[in-house]
Design an enzyme around this catalytic site. Structure first.
Site, PDB file in Angstrom:
ATOM      1  N   TYR A 157      -7.726  10.197   0.987  1.00 46.49           N
ATOM      2  CA  TYR A 157      -6.311  10.409   1.287  1.00 46.49           C
ATOM      3  C   TYR A 157      -6.115  11.239   2.557  1.00 46.49           C
ATOM      4  O   TYR A 157      -5.356  10.851   3.447  1.00 46.49           O
ATOM      5  CB  TYR A 157      -5.593  11.048   0.094  1.00 46.49           C
ATOM      6  CG  TYR A 157      -5.032  10.040  -0.893  1.00 46.49           C
ATOM      7  CD1 TYR A 157      -5.733   8.877  -1.207  1.00 46.49           C
ATOM      8  CD2 TYR A 157      -3.817  10.248  -1.519  1.00 46.49           C
ATOM      9  CE1 TYR A 157      -5.226   7.958  -2.109  1.00 46.49           C
ATOM     10  CE2 TYR A 157      -3.294   9.319  -2.427  1.00 46.49           C
ATOM     11  CZ  TYR A 157      -4.014   8.179  -2.718  1.00 46.49           C
ATOM     12  OH  TYR A 157      -3.503   7.265  -3.608  1.00 46.49           O
ATOM     13  N   GLU A 164      -3.606   8.055  10.354  1.00 46.95           N
ATOM     14  CA  GLU A 164      -2.277   7.478  10.574  1.00 46.95           C
ATOM     15  C   GLU A 164      -1.453   8.374  11.491  1.00 46.95           C
ATOM     16  O   GLU A 164      -0.773   7.897  12.413  1.00 46.95           O
ATOM     17  CB  GLU A 164      -1.551   7.299   9.241  1.00 46.95           C
ATOM     18  CG  GLU A 164      -2.171   6.265   8.313  1.00 46.95           C
ATOM     19  CD  GLU A 164      -1.563   6.329   6.920  1.00 46.95           C
ATOM     20  OE1 GLU A 164      -0.368   6.661   6.812  1.00 46.95           O
ATOM     21  OE2 GLU A 164      -2.285   6.066   5.937  1.00 46.95           O
TER      22      GLU A 164
END
Length: 224
Positions: A157, A164
């Site tokens: 994660y 991103e």
């Protein structure tokens, strides 16, 4: 060796269940193919990150776009996933694949190492997640898959979200040329909400893990 059986509560109808099994199987296969393309490219180019998008980008875009269906699944009650959590994750990824990578024919973004690390995080996460969902619908989930589901996220994660965010911030510099101030401020706004958004998604998984860990312990205490 099998782990805990599927939830004994009333589940979806036979038709919806068959559809969800097919959807999860197809999604898992799609992400596995994307990972294979990425790894194959890296192995053939000697680890050249600049070639990663050309090799895997179209599959990542296709499979991630199909994930829009998951918002519908949640809204219609096919699954118990919180609709806002699902919508948040789907939107942030669609912004990356369509609003950044698809419109920027720019090696400084597509060829950045963050694309490769992002796809590695996404593909592993999704292969585990869709395998878990599909097998849970069938009735049994292997113990090793349960362990992967509730432990891999600790690393994947942050790796995915961090990658991103890097791509989003790099795209910000050329936003005015492509879409003017609206696109620029969309990137900025998304970059700001990444931190609370990541916190929500991360703590959601931590809570799920705590529930998973506590159930075997509760069963042991009842049997003793």
């Amino acid at each position: 060796m099998a782990g805990r059986s599927a939830d004994k509560k009333k589940g979806p109808s036979a038709v919806i269940k068959a559809y969800l099994i097919a959807y999860n199987a197809a999604s898992m296969a799609g992400w596995a193919y994307a990972q294979w393309l990425l790894v194959d490219s890296l192995s053939k180019t000697g680890g050249d990150f600049a070639k990663s998008y050309d090799a895997s980008g179209w599959v990542v875009t296709l499979v991630q776009t199909c994930a829009i269906l998951e918002v519908l699944h949640s809204a219609l009650g096919f699954v118990r996933s919180p609709i806002m959590t699902t919508l948040m994750q789907i939107f942030s990824r669609l912004l990356l694949v369509w609003g950044v990578l698809n419109i920027y024919d720019d090696q400084s973004i597509r060829g950045h190492p963050a694309y490769t690390t992002m796809v590695i995080a996404w593909t592993i996460t999704e292969m585990v997640r869709y395998s878990y969902y599909g097998l849970n619908l069938i009735g049994e989930v292997p113990s090793v898959l349960l362990w992967c589901r509730y432990n891999f996220f600790w690393v994947l994660y942050p790796l995915g979200a961090g990658s991103e965010w890097i791509l989003l911030m790099k795209a910000r510099h050329g936003a005015y040329q492509l879409g003017g101030s609206i696109l620029y401020w969309l990137y900025v706004a998304q970059g700001v909400i990444y931190f609370p958004g990541f916190y929500i998604l991360y703590t959601h998984m931590i809570k799920q893990r705590q529930s998973y860990v506590s159930k075997p312990n509760a069963a042991k205490s009842k049997s003793s």
